[in-house]
Scaffold this active site. Structure first.
Site, PDB file in Angstrom:
ATOM      1  N   GLY A  85       2.475   5.823  -3.074  1.00 51.30           N
ATOM      2  CA  GLY A  85       3.554   6.736  -3.421  1.00 51.30           C
ATOM      3  C   GLY A  85       3.695   6.912  -4.917  1.00 51.30           C
ATOM      4  O   GLY A  85       3.899   8.022  -5.422  1.00 51.30           O
TER       5      GLY A  85
ATOM      6  N   ALA B 143       0.826  -1.215   0.000  1.00 49.65           N
ATOM      7  CA  ALA B 143       0.000   0.000   0.000  1.00 49.65           C
ATOM      8  C   ALA B 143       0.854   1.257   0.000  1.00 49.65           C
ATOM      9  O   ALA B 143       0.493   2.264  -0.618  1.00 49.65           O
ATOM     10  CB  ALA B 143      -0.930  -0.010   1.209  1.00 49.65           C
ATOM     11  N   ASP B 144       1.971   1.230   0.702  1.00 48.64           N
ATOM     12  CA  ASP B 144       2.858   2.393   0.731  1.00 48.64           C
ATOM     13  C   ASP B 144       3.431   2.677  -0.651  1.00 48.64           C
ATOM     14  O   ASP B 144       3.414   3.815  -1.130  1.00 48.64           O
ATOM     15  CB  ASP B 144       4.004   2.159   1.711  1.00 48.64           C
ATOM     16  CG  ASP B 144       3.620   2.415   3.152  1.00 48.64           C
ATOM     17  OD1 ASP B 144       2.876   3.365   3.399  1.00 48.64           O
ATOM     18  OD2 ASP B 144       4.073   1.665   4.026  1.00 48.64           O
ATOM     19  N   TYR B 145       3.968   1.651  -1.275  1.00 48.45           N
ATOM     20  CA  TYR B 145       4.617   1.862  -2.571  1.00 48.45           C
ATOM     21  C   TYR B 145       3.608   2.192  -3.661  1.00 48.45           C
ATOM     22  O   TYR B 145       3.866   3.030  -4.536  1.00 48.45           O
ATOM     23  CB  TYR B 145       5.469   0.646  -2.938  1.00 48.45           C
ATOM     24  CG  TYR B 145       6.762   0.639  -2.175  1.00 48.45           C
ATOM     25  CD1 TYR B 145       7.842   1.385  -2.613  1.00 48.45           C
ATOM     26  CD2 TYR B 145       6.893  -0.076  -0.989  1.00 48.45           C
ATOM     27  CE1 TYR B 145       9.028   1.416  -1.898  1.00 48.45           C
ATOM     28  CE2 TYR B 145       8.067  -0.055  -0.267  1.00 48.45           C
ATOM     29  CZ  TYR B 145       9.139   0.699  -0.728  1.00 48.45           C
ATOM     30  OH  TYR B 145      10.301   0.735   0.001  1.00 48.45           O
TER      31      TYR B 145
END
Length: 386
Positions: free
Chosen positions: A177, A172-174
């Site tokens: 981003g 989810a972070d990548y």
């Protein structure tokens, strides 16, 4: 544009983000030539203290922040807020991934900063978006993986498992981003037409839901699930092989590789719909062949007939693939403890270079220089530094 000009040369970014999602976005902007100014608290981004540590330098922090300048500002101090507003006058883009409401309490939300710089593009990444009943909920990637259905969807592909995965790979972070980077660059393009900036509201929740292609569609309609997921490992004599049968041609080639052209007329497997529902039986029969071969032999036989497949490699093994060296998939970055390898961006430009890092800034090492560039007096800078 000369051959030496990077795509985002001339753009300036003020980066308030921490941890992974926002820093990943701004690292990509830096790789493409933007001047990224990372604002850190006196304690520094928490990733500075995370492993792998070498003489006090965190390699994960370096991977996410190479090529940026670092300044330290204590945003609890009114003088620091004044300094930020001076910096905002000089930048094109702001990136932050605080919980919604934090920047407003600091007096640094988009409506306030747009008064100072109407051309500002303000990218905000949060767990659930800036509005709605869930907006204020705290969220890290593992929480988003659970709340979107991603973890339970992934569990479907793990035969015989009931306990959800404890996944330490922060998809989810990548994803958010990368989505933020794309939206920011779209806003830069639109600014060429309108002359005005805007706010970009990126939701980690929505970024991950958008990746659940089959699951989102199956959730809306009656759908008979196959007997076994159609992607997964098949067993060889000394390990496992992943093969992907995404087309009829691939299935035909796989049958040819196994010496089982009879599968093509078998009523259990001939048509895709029947094959999907009988996939467990197909795998059982396929493994009667694949178990007679080593992983290396199985992959060679499948690749001979054009079947997409791979042995299961460790990350160490994957990074030794000759393709990595050929593409320059890893770049060298440098921090206070020395040099190490970091993933480079997964894209290339035919008319301009990319450059990752190479340097990872020490905490606050650019504070005086950046504040002077913004027009602060020497006395004001010293007061902030102290």
């Amino acid at each position: 544009m000369t051959e030496q000009t990077r795509p985002l040369d001339g753009l300036r970014v003020l980066d308030f983000s921490t941890t992974i999602a926002g820093p990943h976005c701004s690292r990509l902007l830096a790789d493409m030539g933007a001047d990224v100014i990372k604002i850190e608290s006196p304690e520094g981004d928490l990733m500075r203290s995370r492993p792998v540590q070498r003489d006090g330098a965190g390699t994960m922090f370096g991977q996410l922040n190479a090529g940026k300048r670092s300044i330290v500002l204590d945003l609890k101090r009114p003088e620091a807020i004044v300094a930020v507003k001076k910096l905002v006058e000089t930048v094109d883009i702001l990136v932050e991934n605080y919980r919604p409401g934090v920047m407003k309490r600091l007096g640094l939300d988009y409506p306030e900063l747009a008064k100072i710089n109407p051309r500002l593009i303000y990218g905000a990444i949060s767990g659930y978006g800036q509005t709605g009943p869930a907006a204020g909920r705290p969220a890290y990637a593992p929480v988003i993986h659970a709340s979107t259905g991603y973890d339970m969807a992934h569990l479907f592909y793990q035969q015989g498992r009931e306990r959800p995965d404890n996944c330490g790979i922060f998809v989810a972070d990548y994803a958010s981003g990368a989505y933020a980077m794309g939206a920011i660059l779209a806003a830069v393009h639109q600014r060429h037409v309108t002359g005005k900036g805007q706010m970009i509201d990126v939701s980690m929740f929505e970024a991950l839901v958008g990746m659940l292609l089959g699951e989102v569609n199956r959730a809306q309609f009656d759908f008979e699930m196959p007997s076994r997921p159609m992607y997964g490992p098949v067993e060889a004599s000394d390990g496992y092989v992943m093969l992907a049968t995404a087309s009829e041609r691939t299935f035909q080639d796989m049958a040819t590789a196994a010496g089982r052209r009879d599968w093509l007329s078998d009523p259990r497997f001939e048509k895709y719909a029947d094959r999907r529902m009988n996939w467990d039986k197909f795998v059982d029969e396929f493994e009667q062949w694949s178990r007679t071969l080593t992983v290396k032999e199985c992959v060679a036989a499948l690749e001979k007939h054009g079947v997409p497949c791979s042995p299961y490699l460790t990350v160490t093994e994957a990074l030794q693939d000759p393709q990595v060296a050929h593409r320059g998939s890893l770049c060298t970055i440098e921090d206070s403890a020395g040099t190490y390898k970091s993933p480079a961006p997964p894209f290339r430009f035919s008319g301009s270079p990319l450059q990752s890092g190479p340097k990872v800034a020490a905490l606050g090492e650019d504070t005086r220089r950046v504040l002077a560039e913004a027009g602060l007096s020497a006395a004001d800078i010293e007061a902030l530094v102290k």
